[in-house]
Motif scaffolding. Structure first.
Motif: not given
Ligand code: 3PG
Ligand code: MG
Length: 388
Positions: A208-232
């Motif tokens: 987050t300090s060195s990049c302008s953008d981070i794209f999160i994919g794979g099963a890891m993204a499921n946790n981010f969806f859930k955090y954002n209240s999206i039903n996974v």
């Protein structure tokens, strides 16, 4: 750090080379990717041409016992010989225990492979006495295992300190490529996949300090969806990641780094769904990313000078769900950005896409070590080479 090319070999006869032959295999013990072998070849040949005796040292897997046939190099040595086009002499567990390396007589210019170094207790304990039982026989220790350099183990962190030591050619290139990318002020995008947030949290925070953008994919993204209240629903989730994700979002906010998630996914029913249109039911699994996510990625890649990629975008081991990662490999291969790739499954995606390594700025042989190097950590393997 010394450089192999500048060493005077007149008085050097016995050379230990720490390689990383921790290669992926299938259930029949066939090696499924030989990148790590290929990358060690230049160093082995260089030392061989100096007419030295070579002792190859490597770990394989994470054996729990002192000796476990499943993890023995005796099962792989024939394939190593074919793939490296070299004749190898095997130093078994028992013969090393009986007589150590010191008592092992080799003819001139022999290449010996020591049994899995993790069978010996002193290895993971980073034990000085154990390390000396190997280096006492040697005149030079070469570390060609960049991908293991994040481990505080004897063959990584201690042996190089005992005697004259130098990095192998691939090791040098790995450090150079990662340092060049880290130093560069150009616009960076990180694409991070795989299944676990917990193993990558430190890397993500530092990105987050060195990049302008981070794209999160794979099963890891499921946790981010859930955090954002999206039903996974039944998708793979790692429990207890909320606070980690909150830290990542907070850090990204303070550094003005944008976090992107897939905009569409492939479900276990094979359906393609936009994230906004995911079913409300509780009987689906998210297994890959799809077309709209690729469009997002294409745009992000087009707007970046440097792209780092680690971790698959979906369940790559199943052909039905490998397209997300394979298409990403194509997008990156044709992009103008300097692309740096790391991690075993990420290399698998490149190979499945039949893209050549030459199409990228650098393909690292490392997974964990690659991520830790990106975190600005002092790697134990590099530390040891600097101490000499
Ligand atoms: C790897 O495959 O990442 C390296 O060989 C290190 O293996 P390890 O994670 O078992 O230490
Ligand atoms: Mg690892």
């Amino acid at each position: 750090m010394k450089s192999l090319k500048n060493l005077n070999f007149e008085k050097i006869q016995n050379v230990g080379i720490r390689v990383d032959f921790n290669v992926p295999i299938n259930k029949n013990f066939r090696i499924t990717d030989k990148t790590r072998l290929d990358r060690s070849k230049e160093t082995i040949d260089f030392i061989k041409n100096k007419q030295c005796n070579i002792f190859l040292i490597s770990h394989f897997g994470r054996p729990k016992e002192n000796f476990d046939e499943k993890y023995s190099f005796s099962k792989l040595i024939d394939q190593f010989e074919d793939m490296l086009e070299l004749k190898l002499n095997f130093i078994s567990y028992d013969s090393f225990l009986d007589s150590g390396l010191n008592e092992i007589d080799v003819d001139k210019s022999t290449i010996s492979l020591l049994e899995n170094i993790r069978f010996f207790e002193g290895e993971i304990k980073n034990d000085l006495k154990f390390s000396k039982s190997i280096t006492d026989k040697l005149d030079l220790y070469v570390n060609e295992a960049f991908s293991a350099s994040h481990r505080f183990h004897s063959s990584v962190n201690q042996m190089a300190k005992n005697i004259l030591s130098a990095p192998g050619f691939n090791f040098e290139r790995e450090i150079l490529a990662i340092n060049n990318i880290k130093k560069s002020p150009k616009k960076k995008l990180a694409i991070i996949g795989g299944s676990k947030v917990s193993t990558k949290i430190k890397t993500l925070l530092s990105l987050t300090s060195s990049c302008s953008d981070i794209f999160i994919g794979g099963a890891m993204a499921n946790n981010f969806f859930k955090y954002n209240s999206i039903n996974v629903s039944n998708s793979l989730i790692e429990e207890g990641t909320e606070s980690m994700i909150e830290m990542i979002y907070n850090s990204a906010k303070s550094t003005n780094c944008k976090i992107h998630l897939p905009s569409d996914v492939i479900l276990d029913s094979n359906e393609n769904k936009l994230i906004d249109e995911l079913p409300t039911s509780s009987d689906f699994k998210i297994l890959d990313i799809s077309v709209s996510s690729h469009a997002v990625l294409e745009k992000l890649i087009g707007n970046s000078d440097i792209v780092l990629w680690n971790g698959p975008m979906g369940m790559i081991e199943d052909n039905k769900y490998s397209k997300g990662s394979v298409n990403l490999a194509h997008l990156l291969a044709k992009s103008q950005a300097d692309v740096v790739i790391g991690g075993g499954d990420t290399i698998l995606a490149i190979n499945m896409a039949e893209e050549k390594f030459e199409n990228f700025y650098f393909v690292s042989t490392a997974g964990g070590a690659f991520l830790e190097a990106l975190e600005n950590k002092d790697l134990p393997g590099i530390q040891a080479l600097m101490a000499d």
